[in-house]
Scaffold this motif. Sequence first.
Motif, short mmCIF file in Angstrom:
data_model
loop_
_atom_site.label_atom_id
_atom_site.label_comp_id
_atom_site.label_asym_id
_atom_site.label_seq_id
_atom_site.Cartn_x
_atom_site.Cartn_y
_atom_site.Cartn_z
N LEU A 80 0.83 -1.21 0.00
CA LEU A 80 0.00 0.00 0.00
C LEU A 80 0.87 1.26 0.00
O LEU A 80 0.54 2.25 -0.68
N THR A 152 -0.14 5.10 6.30
CA THR A 152 -0.50 4.13 5.27
C THR A 152 -1.97 4.28 4.88
O THR A 152 -2.85 4.18 5.73
N ILE A 155 -7.26 0.96 1.08
CA ILE A 155 -7.59 0.65 -0.31
C ILE A 155 -8.65 1.62 -0.82
O ILE A 155 -8.62 2.07 -1.97
#
Length: 344
Positions: A80, A152, A155
């Motif tokens: 990611l 991070t 999605i």
Amino acid sequence: MDILITHGNMARTRSMHVRPIQLWLTGTVVLVLLMLLSGTIYHVIFLKAAREGWPVVSHLVRLVVRDEFEQRDRFMRENLDAMAQKVGEMQAKVIKLEAVGSRVSGLAGIKAEELRALDAAGSPASAPAKPAAGAAGAGGGGRGGPFVPASTPSIEQLNEVLAQLDVQTDHGSDVFTLVESRLLEKRLEMMMVPSIAPVAGGVGSGFGFRVDPFNGRAALHTGLDYPAPVGTPIRAAAAGVVRSAEPDGAYGLSLELDHGNGLVTRYAHNSRILVKPGELVRRGQDIAMVGNTGRSTGPHLHFEVLLGGVPQNPARFLARGEGLDAAEKTAAATQSRGKARRGR
């Protein structure tokens, strides 16, 4: 290897002889069956328990396979992070392309109203930017820049940014398509309007009143004179159709090109004509040669531009053509620099 089988004191004892190979094959089959059974139990029961969060089993499974889950999570986080960095680089490139598109569209003569019309049709420029969570202030002001997450991203965040990039690239494609269309329009217009000098070199006598070289009186000079040696090639100032190619009194051996919409160019005092009436000629094509025929004091080309039969100043058309050439060359150079930057 002998195996004795008996059912009691009075029963008859049976003897079975087993070879080593048979024993080895039997053990192998049993081992394979046990492995299949354990794998089935692991995948069907334990993994399902871990995914669905069964009260006791899932906790035990997580304790056993903790390292595996941690490794999988670390791998996903690293992927990611790499995807987020790549998306940020893509956003930076899209921003550069938008800047290049703005400059090129200005050079192509596209007005800001036309670009705003594209934005209003659903481009990212017309959509208000989503404020980030925790951003201070919700007032006006420009927003932008590449996507650089503080941690991070998920999605869902990456998918949202990729969707915005897709819309931005579609908008950029529309802008460049409009620029290309406008440049082609200008090129076609330039090709059908006198825009290049028919003979290289300076102008000897311009358009307007002058002293006639034969009688010394003031008279209107209806074109431009280009002094040149006999036989110098003469180029078509614009694309068109040969209207006439014949001797014409004071003009000597004369050639006329019809460019449509009542626009005609005349090339006079030629020594030779290279095209025939009705022939289609290209802009810049050699159509005649400089001469000294007709009412002329020396070898030169007399070039005229007529609109509706009325003589016009050819210098205005040629200057406009030089401006269009310069704009087109500048736009092409800008696009080349943009491609070179993208290729780095």
